[in-house]
Scaffold this motif. Structure first.
Motif, PDB file in Angstrom:
ATOM      1  N   ARG A 144      11.666  17.517  26.122  1.00  0.00           N
ATOM      2  CA  ARG A 144      13.055  17.040  26.049  1.00  0.00           C
ATOM      3  C   ARG A 144      13.685  17.236  27.429  1.00  0.00           C
ATOM      4  O   ARG A 144      14.195  18.320  27.733  1.00  0.00           O
ATOM      5  N   PRO A 145      13.668  16.229  28.264  1.00  0.00           N
ATOM      6  CA  PRO A 145      14.123  16.409  29.648  1.00  0.00           C
ATOM      7  C   PRO A 145      15.626  16.642  29.744  1.00  0.00           C
ATOM      8  O   PRO A 145      16.422  15.974  29.090  1.00  0.00           O
ATOM      9  N   HIS A 146      15.972  17.609  30.572  1.00  0.00           N
ATOM     10  CA  HIS A 146      17.392  17.904  30.796  1.00  0.00           C
ATOM     11  C   HIS A 146      17.504  18.733  32.078  1.00  0.00           C
ATOM     12  O   HIS A 146      16.630  19.556  32.365  1.00  0.00           O
ATOM     13  N   LEU A 147      18.552  18.511  32.846  1.00  0.00           N
ATOM     14  CA  LEU A 147      18.814  19.307  34.033  1.00  0.00           C
ATOM     15  C   LEU A 147      20.196  19.926  33.949  1.00  0.00           C
ATOM     16  O   LEU A 147      21.183  19.231  33.695  1.00  0.00           O
ATOM     17  N   VAL A 148      20.269  21.228  34.138  1.00  0.00           N
ATOM     18  CA  VAL A 148      21.525  21.923  34.402  1.00  0.00           C
ATOM     19  C   VAL A 148      21.486  22.341  35.865  1.00  0.00           C
ATOM     20  O   VAL A 148      20.571  23.059  36.291  1.00  0.00           O
ATOM     21  N   TRP A 149      22.443  21.883  36.647  1.00  0.00           N
ATOM     22  CA  TRP A 149      22.458  22.104  38.096  1.00  0.00           C
ATOM     23  C   TRP A 149      23.786  22.730  38.468  1.00  0.00           C
ATOM     24  O   TRP A 149      24.826  22.071  38.464  1.00  0.00           O
ATOM     25  N   GLN A 150      23.786  24.015  38.739  1.00  0.00           N
ATOM     26  CA  GLN A 150      24.988  24.727  39.156  1.00  0.00           C
ATOM     27  C   GLN A 150      24.741  25.288  40.556  1.00  0.00           C
ATOM     28  O   GLN A 150      24.498  26.478  40.744  1.00  0.00           O
ATOM     29  N   VAL A 151      24.771  24.378  41.512  1.00  0.00           N
ATOM     30  CA  VAL A 151      24.477  24.712  42.904  1.00  0.00           C
ATOM     31  C   VAL A 151      25.508  24.023  43.787  1.00  0.00           C
ATOM     32  O   VAL A 151      25.679  22.803  43.697  1.00  0.00           O
ATOM     33  N   LEU A 175      13.566  14.666  34.466  1.00  0.00           N
ATOM     34  CA  LEU A 175      13.584  13.559  33.513  1.00  0.00           C
ATOM     35  C   LEU A 175      12.189  13.005  33.284  1.00  0.00           C
ATOM     36  O   LEU A 175      11.791  12.752  32.138  1.00  0.00           O
ATOM     37  N   HIS A 176      11.423  12.840  34.336  1.00  0.00           N
ATOM     38  CA  HIS A 176      10.137  12.159  34.217  1.00  0.00           C
ATOM     39  C   HIS A 176       8.972  13.100  33.953  1.00  0.00           C
ATOM     40  O   HIS A 176       7.862  12.636  33.677  1.00  0.00           O
ATOM     41  N   SER A 177       9.230  14.403  33.980  1.00  0.00           N
ATOM     42  CA  SER A 177       8.199  15.357  33.584  1.00  0.00           C
ATOM     43  C   SER A 177       8.378  15.827  32.147  1.00  0.00           C
ATOM     44  O   SER A 177       7.491  16.483  31.595  1.00  0.00           O
ATOM     45  N   GLY A 178       9.525  15.512  31.537  1.00  0.00           N
ATOM     46  CA  GLY A 178       9.779  15.969  30.170  1.00  0.00           C
ATOM     47  C   GLY A 178      10.092  17.453  30.110  1.00  0.00           C
ATOM     48  O   GLY A 178       9.744  18.123  29.130  1.00  0.00           O
ATOM     49  N   ILE A 179      10.761  17.955  31.125  1.00  0.00           N
ATOM     50  CA  ILE A 179      11.030  19.388  31.233  1.00  0.00           C
ATOM     51  C   ILE A 179      12.529  19.649  31.200  1.00  0.00           C
ATOM     52  O   ILE A 179      13.313  18.916  31.808  1.00  0.00           O
ATOM     53  N   THR A 180      12.935  20.693  30.483  1.00  0.00           N
ATOM     54  CA  THR A 180      14.294  21.206  30.588  1.00  0.00           C
ATOM     55  C   THR A 180      14.325  22.189  31.745  1.00  0.00           C
ATOM     56  O   THR A 180      13.559  23.151  31.774  1.00  0.00           O
ATOM     57  N   LEU A 181      15.215  21.926  32.702  1.00  0.00           N
ATOM     58  CA  LEU A 181      15.256  22.711  33.932  1.00  0.00           C
ATOM     59  C   LEU A 181      16.690  23.133  34.223  1.00  0.00           C
ATOM     60  O   LEU A 181      17.585  22.300  34.271  1.00  0.00           O
ATOM     61  N   HIS A 182      16.883  24.430  34.379  1.00  0.00           N
ATOM     62  CA  HIS A 182      18.178  24.976  34.771  1.00  0.00           C
ATOM     63  C   HIS A 182      18.030  25.596  36.155  1.00  0.00           C
ATOM     64  O   HIS A 182      17.134  26.433  36.379  1.00  0.00           O
ATOM     65  N   VAL A 183      18.890  25.198  37.083  1.00  0.00           N
ATOM     66  CA  VAL A 183      18.896  25.768  38.431  1.00  0.00           C
ATOM     67  C   VAL A 183      20.320  26.225  38.728  1.00  0.00           C
ATOM     68  O   VAL A 183      21.253  25.411  38.723  1.00  0.00           O
ATOM     69  N   VAL A 184      20.472  27.527  38.984  1.00  0.00           N
ATOM     70  CA  VAL A 184      21.798  28.113  39.193  1.00  0.00           C
ATOM     71  C   VAL A 184      21.762  28.986  40.439  1.00  0.00           C
ATOM     72  O   VAL A 184      21.000  29.967  40.495  1.00  0.00           O
ATOM     73  N   ASN A 185      22.560  28.623  41.437  1.00  0.00           N
ATOM     74  CA  ASN A 185      22.698  29.493  42.597  1.00  0.00           C
ATOM     75  C   ASN A 185      23.687  30.599  42.258  1.00  0.00           C
ATOM     76  O   ASN A 185      24.854  30.337  41.981  1.00  0.00           O
ATOM     77  N   LEU A 186      23.221  31.831  42.265  1.00  0.00           N
ATOM     78  CA  LEU A 186      24.054  32.959  41.848  1.00  0.00           C
ATOM     79  C   LEU A 186      25.029  33.367  42.942  1.00  0.00           C
ATOM     80  O   LEU A 186      26.177  33.699  42.667  1.00  0.00           O
ATOM     81  N   TYR A 187      24.558  33.343  44.187  1.00  0.00           N
ATOM     82  CA  TYR A 187      25.429  33.629  45.317  1.00  0.00           C
ATOM     83  C   TYR A 187      24.686  33.301  46.602  1.00  0.00           C
ATOM     84  O   TYR A 187      23.467  33.121  46.605  1.00  0.00           O
ATOM     85  N   GLY A 188      25.448  33.220  47.691  1.00  0.00           N
ATOM     86  CA  GLY A 188      24.872  32.919  48.994  1.00  0.00           C
ATOM     87  C   GLY A 188      25.706  31.902  49.736  1.00  0.00           C
ATOM     88  O   GLY A 188      26.555  31.222  49.151  1.00  0.00           O
ATOM     89  N   GLU A 189      25.458  31.788  51.040  1.00  0.00           N
ATOM     90  CA  GLU A 189      26.277  30.930  51.882  1.00  0.00           C
ATOM     91  C   GLU A 189      25.472  29.911  52.678  1.00  0.00           C
ATOM     92  O   GLU A 189      25.895  28.761  52.812  1.00  0.00           O
TER      93      GLU A 189
END
Length: 229
Positions: A144-151, A175-189
């Motif tokens: 079930r492809p999905h991206l959460v992008w908090q960067v 989307l094209h790999s069929g993967i649910t992926l969450h990427v969250v940058n916690l901190y940094g500059e």
């Protein structure tokens, strides 16, 4: 083909992309060979991608976009997925089409190599630091492809690469790999560090999630009995 890495004492080294025996480590151990190649041609781009999920992190990447090459090399090295990419695109317009289409082709190759997903660990997450930056990646190889992008980036570009294109790449790949992926940058500059931790964190999550679980090597990790429908 050769890949660039570090040799004895940290000096630059080169080694063949393909093993001398012509067989992957998975094949030699009697496991299914999880490899795939995808070719994609449009009026905007011409792309070929091959992957070996049971590789050793060897890469041979030429997209015509220096920073994207650098990030794909990180993805390969830290996931231990052997990756070959050849891309030509309308970079005289901008870098969007090539970046997105490489993500599409890479996602399709990963999906094809995963096959029926039998025996995979499926889930993984990691908090990955680099100097002042820390980024989290979490993966579910769910079908079930999905991206959460908090960067968020402090700058609109890293070198000549538009930072908004990082999301486009990961969206296309998820989307094209069929993967649910969450990427969250916690901190940094530093924008370079933020981008690099995104790719390295996703790579390490892939490495764990794609690995065969020795306690369930013949089973699909889902009560539905499938991760492809």
């Amino acid at each position: 083909m050769v890949a660039i890495g570090r040799g004895v004492g940290g000096a630059p080294g080169r080694w063949p992309l393909h093993r001398s025996a012509g067989k992957s480590a998975a094949h030699l151990k009697g496991k299914p060979v999880r490899k795939a190649e995808i070719s994609r041609k449009t009026t905007e781009t011409r792309i070929t991608v091959s992957v070996d999920l049971d590789g050793s992190g060897r890469y041979d990447v030429k997209t015509g976009i220096g920073f994207l090459d650098h990030m794909l090399e990180q993805l390969s090295r830290h996931s231990l997925i052997d990756v070959t990419v050849r891309a030509e695109g309308d970079t005289h317009i901008d870098l969007h089409h090539t970046t997105e289409d490489v993500g599409i082709a890479l996602g399709q190759a990963v999906s094809k190599a995963l096959g029926d997903r039998k025996g995979i660990t499926r889930y993984a997450s990691i908090d990955l630091p680099m100097d002042e930056v820390c980024t989290r990646a979490a993966v579910d190889v769910s079908g079930r492809p999905h991206l959460v992008w908090q960067v968020k980036f402090e700058r609109p570009k890293v070198g000549e690469f538009d930072t908004e294109l990082f999301r486009e790449f990961f969206q296309a790949m998820a989307l094209h790999s069929g993967i649910t992926l969450h990427v969250v940058n916690l901190y940094g500059e530093n924008s370079h560090h933020i981008a690099e931790t995104c790719f390295k964190a996703v790579a390490r999550a892939f490495r764990t999630a794609f690995a065969i679980d020795p306690r369930n090597a013949e089973g699909v990790p889902s009560t539905k009995g499938t991760l492809t429908n």
